[in-house]
Write a protein that holds these residues in place. Structure first.
Motif, mmCIF file in Angstrom:
data_model
loop_
_atom_site.group_PDB
_atom_site.id
_atom_site.type_symbol
_atom_site.label_atom_id
_atom_site.label_comp_id
_atom_site.label_asym_id
_atom_site.label_seq_id
_atom_site.Cartn_x
_atom_site.Cartn_y
_atom_site.Cartn_z
ATOM 1 N N PHE A 1 35.647 34.871 -24.170
ATOM 2 C CA PHE A 1 34.785 35.413 -25.331
ATOM 3 C C PHE A 1 35.434 34.680 -26.289
ATOM 4 N N GLU A 2 34.704 34.936 -27.581
ATOM 5 C CA GLU A 2 35.251 34.280 -29.046
ATOM 6 C C GLU A 2 36.382 35.222 -29.432
ATOM 7 N N ALA A 3 37.309 34.375 -29.966
ATOM 8 C CA ALA A 3 38.546 34.919 -30.586
ATOM 9 C C ALA A 3 38.318 35.774 -31.992
ATOM 10 N N ASP A 4 38.978 36.841 -32.089
ATOM 11 C CA ASP A 4 38.685 37.644 -33.381
ATOM 12 C C ASP A 4 39.055 36.752 -34.633
ATOM 13 N N SER A 5 38.555 36.967 -35.452
ATOM 14 C CA SER A 5 38.818 36.328 -36.908
ATOM 15 C C SER A 5 39.682 37.231 -37.663
ATOM 16 N N CYS A 6 40.446 36.595 -38.797
ATOM 17 C CA CYS A 6 41.292 37.263 -39.388
ATOM 18 C C CYS A 6 40.549 37.737 -40.670
ATOM 19 N N GLU A 7 41.099 38.701 -41.493
ATOM 20 C CA GLU A 7 40.837 39.124 -42.709
ATOM 21 C C GLU A 7 40.881 38.322 -43.844
ATOM 22 N N PHE B 1 35.856 28.136 -17.291
ATOM 23 C CA PHE B 1 36.127 29.078 -18.319
ATOM 24 C C PHE B 1 36.484 28.448 -19.770
ATOM 25 N N THR B 2 36.504 29.324 -20.737
ATOM 26 C CA THR B 2 36.463 28.955 -22.235
ATOM 27 C C THR B 2 37.763 29.615 -22.883
ATOM 28 N N ILE B 3 38.514 28.963 -23.547
ATOM 29 C CA ILE B 3 39.773 29.587 -24.240
ATOM 30 C C ILE B 3 39.455 29.334 -25.722
ATOM 31 N N SER B 4 39.279 30.395 -26.457
ATOM 32 C CA SER B 4 39.098 30.476 -28.075
ATOM 33 C C SER B 4 40.193 30.569 -28.697
ATOM 34 N N GLU B 5 40.470 29.824 -29.586
ATOM 35 C CA GLU B 5 41.711 30.095 -30.378
ATOM 36 C C GLU B 5 41.171 30.186 -32.081
ATOM 37 N N HIS B 6 41.918 30.853 -32.783
ATOM 38 C CA HIS B 6 41.773 31.297 -34.208
ATOM 39 C C HIS B 6 42.798 30.976 -34.938
ATOM 40 N N TYR B 7 42.788 29.863 -35.672
ATOM 41 C CA TYR B 7 43.896 29.375 -36.692
ATOM 42 C C TYR B 7 43.713 29.765 -38.088
ATOM 43 N N CYS B 8 44.652 30.211 -38.707
ATOM 44 C CA CYS B 8 44.844 30.713 -40.232
ATOM 45 C C CYS B 8 45.723 30.212 -40.982
ATOM 46 N N GLY B 9 45.383 29.125 -41.622
ATOM 47 C CA GLY B 9 46.453 28.604 -42.384
ATOM 48 C C GLY B 9 47.201 27.827 -41.452
ATOM 49 N N GLY B 10 46.875 27.189 -40.372
ATOM 50 C CA GLY B 10 47.675 26.433 -39.624
ATOM 51 C C GLY B 10 48.424 27.230 -38.690
ATOM 52 N N ASP B 11 48.320 28.524 -38.637
ATOM 53 C CA ASP B 11 49.030 29.297 -37.679
ATOM 54 C C ASP B 11 48.122 29.975 -36.786
ATOM 55 N N LEU B 12 48.585 30.069 -35.531
ATOM 56 C CA LEU B 12 47.674 30.843 -34.294
ATOM 57 C C LEU B 12 47.631 32.178 -34.959
ATOM 58 N N VAL B 13 46.618 32.780 -34.907
ATOM 59 C CA VAL B 13 46.426 34.127 -34.879
ATOM 60 C C VAL B 13 45.774 34.907 -33.627
ATOM 61 N N GLU C 1 37.542 25.685 -50.026
ATOM 62 C CA GLU C 1 37.547 25.282 -48.456
ATOM 63 C C GLU C 1 37.947 26.560 -47.874
ATOM 64 N N ASP C 2 37.613 26.764 -46.661
ATOM 65 C CA ASP C 2 37.962 27.605 -45.574
ATOM 66 C C ASP C 2 39.337 27.395 -45.293
ATOM 67 N N CYS C 3 40.438 28.400 -45.236
ATOM 68 C CA CYS C 3 41.508 27.985 -44.507
ATOM 69 C C CYS C 3 41.679 28.362 -43.022
ATOM 70 N N CYS C 4 40.677 28.838 -42.360
ATOM 71 C CA CYS C 4 40.650 29.496 -41.255
ATOM 72 C C CYS C 4 39.887 28.233 -40.084
ATOM 73 N N LYS C 5 40.120 28.231 -39.003
ATOM 74 C CA LYS C 5 39.668 27.341 -38.195
ATOM 75 C C LYS C 5 39.371 27.941 -36.873
ATOM 76 N N ASP C 6 38.297 27.734 -36.068
ATOM 77 C CA ASP C 6 38.230 28.079 -34.582
ATOM 78 C C ASP C 6 38.049 26.918 -33.714
ATOM 79 N N ILE C 7 38.913 26.731 -32.702
ATOM 80 C CA ILE C 7 38.925 25.616 -31.631
ATOM 81 C C ILE C 7 38.630 26.450 -30.373
ATOM 82 N N ASN C 8 37.646 25.752 -29.661
ATOM 83 C CA ASN C 8 37.208 26.168 -28.396
ATOM 84 C C ASN C 8 37.738 25.339 -27.368
ATOM 85 N N LYS C 9 38.182 25.491 -26.216
ATOM 86 C CA LYS C 9 38.586 24.527 -25.167
ATOM 87 C C LYS C 9 37.955 24.979 -23.882
ATOM 88 N N ILE C 10 37.238 24.256 -23.434
ATOM 89 C CA ILE C 10 36.274 24.495 -22.319
ATOM 90 C C ILE C 10 36.992 24.032 -20.959
#
Length: 137
Positions: free
Chosen positions: A41-47, A23-35, A64-73
């Motif tokens: 499935f893919e994590a929702d992005s923030c506003e 399985f895949t774990i998708s994490e969405h970070y915004c400004g260094g904080d886990l959102v 530069e974009d302050c948000c980043k997505d990390i996918n762990k398989i």
């Protein structure tokens, strides 16, 4: 006892299922904080996610974009290995005779046979303990 066997078989089936599943774990970070965290499935992005501005001919400045997505398989097992043991004839003979004797060790009688069931006990004329002078201390 039957319910224990059913529960343990059910749990072993789940262990095999989850050990072979990936399985895949998708994490969405915004400004260094886990959102947001999502599995399968893919994590929702923030506003706060910014659109990249189109490059203009006059200005080559991009934020530069302050948000980043990390996918762990998490990979599961691809296949279960079944080990086959090659035994020679003497080892097979020993195992077969051991199993046969062990199974027959606990074989019980079909019904409880009482040999003195139809005979009545003898009539007691005298007290045998007093007659033989045998007393419990």
């Amino acid at each position: 006892m039957q319910s224990f066997k059913k529960i343990s078989a059910f749990l072993m089936a789940f262990v095999v299922l989850f050990s072979t599943m990936s399985f895949t774990i998708s994490e969405h970070y915004c400004g260094g904080d886990l959102v947001d965290v999502a599995m399968f499935f893919e994590a929702d992005s923030c506003e706060m996610e910014m659109d990249m501005p189109s490059s203009t001919e006059d200005c080559n400045f991009e934020k530069e974009d302050c948000c980043k997505d990390i996918n762990k398989i998490v990979e599961g097992q691809n296949g279960l290995n079944i080990q086959v043991v090659n035994l020679d004839f003497e080892q097979q003979l020993f195992i077969a005779s051991f199993i046969y004797s062990y199974i027959n060790l606990f074989e019980g009688l079909d019904k409880n046979i009482v040999p003195f069931k139809n005979y009545s006990p003898p009539l007691i004329v005298t007290d045998i303990q007093v007659l033989d002078q045998v007393f419990l201390i």
